[in-house]
Motif scaffolding. Structure first.
Motif, mmCIF file in Angstrom:
data_model
loop_
_atom_site.group_PDB
_atom_site.id
_atom_site.type_symbol
_atom_site.label_atom_id
_atom_site.label_comp_id
_atom_site.label_asym_id
_atom_site.label_seq_id
_atom_site.Cartn_x
_atom_site.Cartn_y
_atom_site.Cartn_z
ATOM 1 N N GLY A 311 0.966 -1.027 0.140
ATOM 2 C CA GLY A 311 0.093 -0.182 0.050
ATOM 3 C C GLY A 311 0.909 1.173 0.155
ATOM 4 N N ILE A 312 0.610 2.170 -0.972
ATOM 5 C CA ILE A 312 1.578 3.439 -1.039
ATOM 6 C C ILE A 312 0.679 4.588 -1.258
ATOM 7 N N ARG A 313 1.337 5.885 -0.687
ATOM 8 C CA ARG A 313 0.618 6.998 -0.871
ATOM 9 C C ARG A 313 0.837 7.502 -2.432
ATOM 10 N N GLY A 314 -0.275 8.061 -3.037
ATOM 11 C CA GLY A 314 -0.291 8.251 -4.455
ATOM 12 C C GLY A 314 -0.883 7.595 -5.327
ATOM 13 N N ASP A 315 -1.036 8.004 -6.348
ATOM 14 C CA ASP A 315 -1.700 7.155 -7.718
ATOM 15 C C ASP A 315 -0.707 6.356 -8.270
ATOM 16 N N ALA A 316 -0.672 5.221 -8.339
ATOM 17 C CA ALA A 316 0.477 4.297 -9.069
ATOM 18 C C ALA A 316 0.628 4.559 -10.471
ATOM 19 N N ALA A 317 -0.845 4.832 -11.029
ATOM 20 C CA ALA A 317 -0.717 5.050 -12.605
ATOM 21 C C ALA A 317 0.095 6.233 -12.978
ATOM 22 N N THR A 318 0.001 7.289 -12.269
ATOM 23 C CA THR A 318 0.562 8.472 -12.858
ATOM 24 C C THR A 318 2.134 8.347 -12.065
ATOM 25 N N LEU A 319 2.311 7.665 -11.325
ATOM 26 C CA LEU A 319 3.693 7.531 -10.624
ATOM 27 C C LEU A 319 4.532 6.563 -11.557
ATOM 28 N N ILE A 370 -3.109 0.451 -4.275
ATOM 29 C CA ILE A 370 -2.354 -0.992 -3.934
ATOM 30 C C ILE A 370 -1.700 -1.552 -4.985
ATOM 31 N N VAL A 371 -0.418 -1.865 -4.798
ATOM 32 C CA VAL A 371 0.141 -2.597 -5.984
ATOM 33 C C VAL A 371 0.757 -4.014 -5.456
ATOM 34 N N HIS A 372 1.208 -4.806 -6.484
ATOM 35 C CA HIS A 372 1.505 -5.964 -6.205
ATOM 36 C C HIS A 372 2.740 -6.425 -7.053
ATOM 37 N N ALA A 373 3.703 -7.324 -6.432
ATOM 38 C CA ALA A 373 4.721 -7.736 -7.181
ATOM 39 C C ALA A 373 4.768 -9.276 -6.782
ATOM 40 N N SER A 374 5.125 -10.163 -7.997
ATOM 41 C CA SER A 374 5.230 -11.508 -7.538
ATOM 42 C C SER A 374 6.118 -12.151 -8.487
ATOM 43 N N ILE A 402 10.217 -5.246 -4.142
ATOM 44 C CA ILE A 402 10.029 -3.890 -3.894
ATOM 45 C C ILE A 402 11.068 -3.183 -5.009
ATOM 46 N N ASP A 403 12.389 -3.826 -5.210
ATOM 47 C CA ASP A 403 13.105 -3.190 -6.114
ATOM 48 C C ASP A 403 12.478 -3.331 -7.506
ATOM 49 N N ARG A 404 11.878 -4.595 -7.669
ATOM 50 C CA ARG A 404 10.781 -4.462 -8.934
ATOM 51 C C ARG A 404 9.845 -3.247 -9.348
ATOM 52 N N LEU A 405 9.073 -3.322 -8.076
ATOM 53 C CA LEU A 405 8.049 -2.158 -7.930
ATOM 54 C C LEU A 405 8.797 -0.650 -8.303
ATOM 55 N N ALA A 406 10.087 -0.587 -7.778
ATOM 56 C CA ALA A 406 10.839 0.563 -7.964
ATOM 57 C C ALA A 406 11.249 0.861 -9.408
ATOM 58 N N GLU A 407 11.409 -0.083 -10.199
ATOM 59 C CA GLU A 407 11.698 0.202 -11.803
ATOM 60 C C GLU A 407 10.486 0.769 -12.344
ATOM 61 N N ALA A 408 9.249 0.502 -11.784
ATOM 62 C CA ALA A 408 8.047 1.249 -12.344
ATOM 63 C C ALA A 408 7.923 2.434 -11.703
ATOM 64 N N ILE A 409 8.006 2.442 -10.232
ATOM 65 C CA ILE A 409 7.824 3.622 -9.666
ATOM 66 C C ILE A 409 8.858 4.165 -8.942
ATOM 67 N N PRO A 410 9.717 4.815 -9.208
ATOM 68 C CA PRO A 410 11.110 4.979 -8.495
ATOM 69 C C PRO A 410 11.016 5.477 -7.199
ATOM 70 N N ASP A 411 10.454 6.133 -6.745
ATOM 71 C CA ASP A 411 10.171 6.466 -5.328
ATOM 72 C C ASP A 411 9.483 5.776 -4.331
ATOM 73 N N VAL A 412 8.984 4.630 -4.893
ATOM 74 C CA VAL A 412 8.143 3.759 -4.139
ATOM 75 C C VAL A 412 8.254 3.374 -2.566
ATOM 76 N N GLU A 417 3.185 2.625 2.759
ATOM 77 C CA GLU A 417 2.505 2.675 4.218
ATOM 78 C C GLU A 417 2.415 1.138 4.873
ATOM 79 N N ILE A 418 2.453 0.232 3.704
ATOM 80 C CA ILE A 418 2.072 -1.089 4.369
ATOM 81 C C ILE A 418 2.808 -2.111 3.340
ATOM 82 N N VAL A 419 3.534 -3.085 3.862
ATOM 83 C CA VAL A 419 3.968 -4.283 3.023
ATOM 84 C C VAL A 419 3.824 -5.513 3.577
#
Length: 470
Positions: A311-319, A370-374, A402-412, A417-419
């Motif tokens: 769970g993150i702050r902000g809109d994942a699509a625009t991020l 809410i974003v997911h990585a698997s 989280i590194d994989r998510l950071a490739e899409a959202i650099p400041d993830v 807030e929750i992992v």
């Protein structure tokens, strides 16, 4: 804990979708059915979990696994079954034009859900292989059509002993096209050279002929709809009710024993638990099932999974994560993927990212995502770790996801807030599936459908449901 009747027409062990659908069909056929579930929620892998951000009123609602569902177009098999038993009318569906995005070293494709548009796109992108693409999609249509007796078509039966790789090789040679068409191999848990063409083709068809949907409210909404059907027909779904034994008398089933509720009596028990667990740990006399055990024990198990629910702050699509579902391929040689999976080298495997906001808008806290990585997993690797080693490996896994998510959202990382990170051990703990398998038996050419145990076992009154059966 409320008092329950002790006598039932049928008892179902486990409330995964196999157990719930079996119970719903028995209920609508007039039987009084009791479903016994060890967890606090019905649904098995099709459930949700809530996490509150400490010190706030913000609550994230994570869908465990059901991120898209196929076969729900009118006229399709699952649509008809769910409509007939009264589940589908309870659900609100979102249908997608884009099934998923697939990215690799030399491709980046938004894959249409509609098969005709998918075929046309591949012909446009790879004109030198257009004829092969057309013959492949025609083959998929013929495979999807029911046979004259309502069973599989002749085209489907011709694939019974083929691998997905062999099927693709017969039509197209470009490794990019083969990889794109194999994007969903993680949904069956085997790379193309090891996966059943028969099994994969039907799964693929469920999305590209049967429609690509998300159920509003997620897997839990689907599971709850099943529960309402069961209970509206006089049945009951009992949570926190772990079954410890399937009881027999004179060689036939007579009921079950539970950890906290005592014994329940029924001439029929349907086990949605793993088949090896059913026969070796639950059945009070495994010798009764000698005719079943060779098939139960000899089939290889499917893989497990590594997952991060974030769970993150902000809109994942625009991020930066503008895709609802995106699969990343590291290599066109799936042998590389298989080696990394088998050695637990998750940093050198492909991965999947999901943006839940795009699947179920409005189902997230305001101003958040809410974003997911698997990443797929070999569950055996996690089994013999001591506590310290397990915690260390889980920390490394979480950092990788989280590194994989950071490739899409650099400041993830600054936005988290929750992992919650799930390992094969997590999957085992909630499902009891050996090695934390997420698909039951492996869907290989010698392990799919007809090769699996039949629902009706050799023990009178004992039946199987779910991913471990034909």
């Amino acid at each position: 804990m409320s008092q329950l009747d002790t006598h039932w027409d049928a008892i179902v062990i486990g409330s995964g979708l196999g157990g719930l659908s079996a119970a719903a069909r028995l209920s609508t056929a007039g039987l009084r059915v009791l479903v016994l579930e060890q967890h606090a929620h019905a649904g098995g892998y099709a459930h949700r979990f809530l996490r509150k951000v400490p010190g706030t009123k913000v609550v994230y609602d994570f869908d465990v696994a059901l991120h898209q569902t196929g076969e729900l177009k009118p006229g399709r098999r699952i649509h008809e079954m769910l409509t007939k038993i009264g589940v589908l009318p309870q659900l609100r569906l979102r249908q997608f034009d884009i099934a998923y995005r697939t990215c690799g070293p030399r491709h980046d494709v938004l894959v249409p859900a509609d098969a005709a548009k998918y075929e046309a796109l591949l012909c446009e992108l790879y004109p030198d292989e257009a004829q092969g693409v057309r013959t492949l999609f025609q083959a998929l249509r013929e495979i999807d059509r029911p046979g004259e007796d309502g069973g599989p078509s002749a085209a489907a039966l011709s694939l019974m002993n083929q691998s997905l790789q062999e099927f693709l090789d017969a039509h197209v040679r470009d490794e990019r096209i083969q990889t794109i068409l194999s994007t969903l191999w993680g949904y069956v848990g085997l790379v193309p050279a090891a996966a059943s063409a028969f099994y994969y083709a039907h799964m693929w068809a469920s999305f590209h002929f049967g429609g690509c949907f998300y159920i509003e409210g997620g897997g839990q909404a689907l599971s709850n709809a099943f529960v309402r059907v069961i209970e509206s027909h006089g049945g009951h779904v009992a949570l926190r009710s772990e079954v410890t034994q399937i009881c027999t008398t004179a060689g036939r089933v007579v009921g079950v024993e539970t950890k906290r509720r005592g014994r329940f009596i029924s001439p029929v028990v349907v086990s949605n638990a793993a088949a090896p667990l059913t026969f070796h740990a639950l059945l009070d006399n495994s010798d009764l099932a000698q005719d079943d055990l060779s098939r139960v024990d000899d089939l290889p198990l499917a893989c497990s999974i590594h997952q991060a629910y974030v769970g993150i702050r902000g809109d994942a699509a625009t991020l930066g994560l503008a895709d609802r579902s995106v699969f990343h391929v590291r290599s066109y040689d799936f042998a590389d993927e298989l080696r990394a999976l088998g050695s637990g080298d998750f940093r050198n495997q492909g991965w999947h990212l999901g943006n839940h906001n795009l699947a179920d808008p409005g189902h997230v806290p305001p101003g958040r995502s809410i974003v997911h990585a698997s990443i797929m997993a070999d569950g055996k690797i996690w089994e013999d770790l001591d506590d310290a080693s397990y915690r260390e490996q889980k920390r490394e896994l979480e950092a990788c996801l989280i590194d994989r998510l950071a490739e899409a959202i650099p400041d993830v990382r600054e936005r988290i807030e929750i992992v919650e990170t799930g390992t094969p051990h997590t999957m085992w703990r909630y499902s009891w599936n050996p090695h934390g398998s997420i698909y039951g038996y492996a869907a290989s050419p010698s392990g799919h459908s007809v090769h699996r145990p039949a629902p009706k076992t050799s023990v009178p009154g004992l039946y199987l449901a779910g991913a471990w059966t034909f």
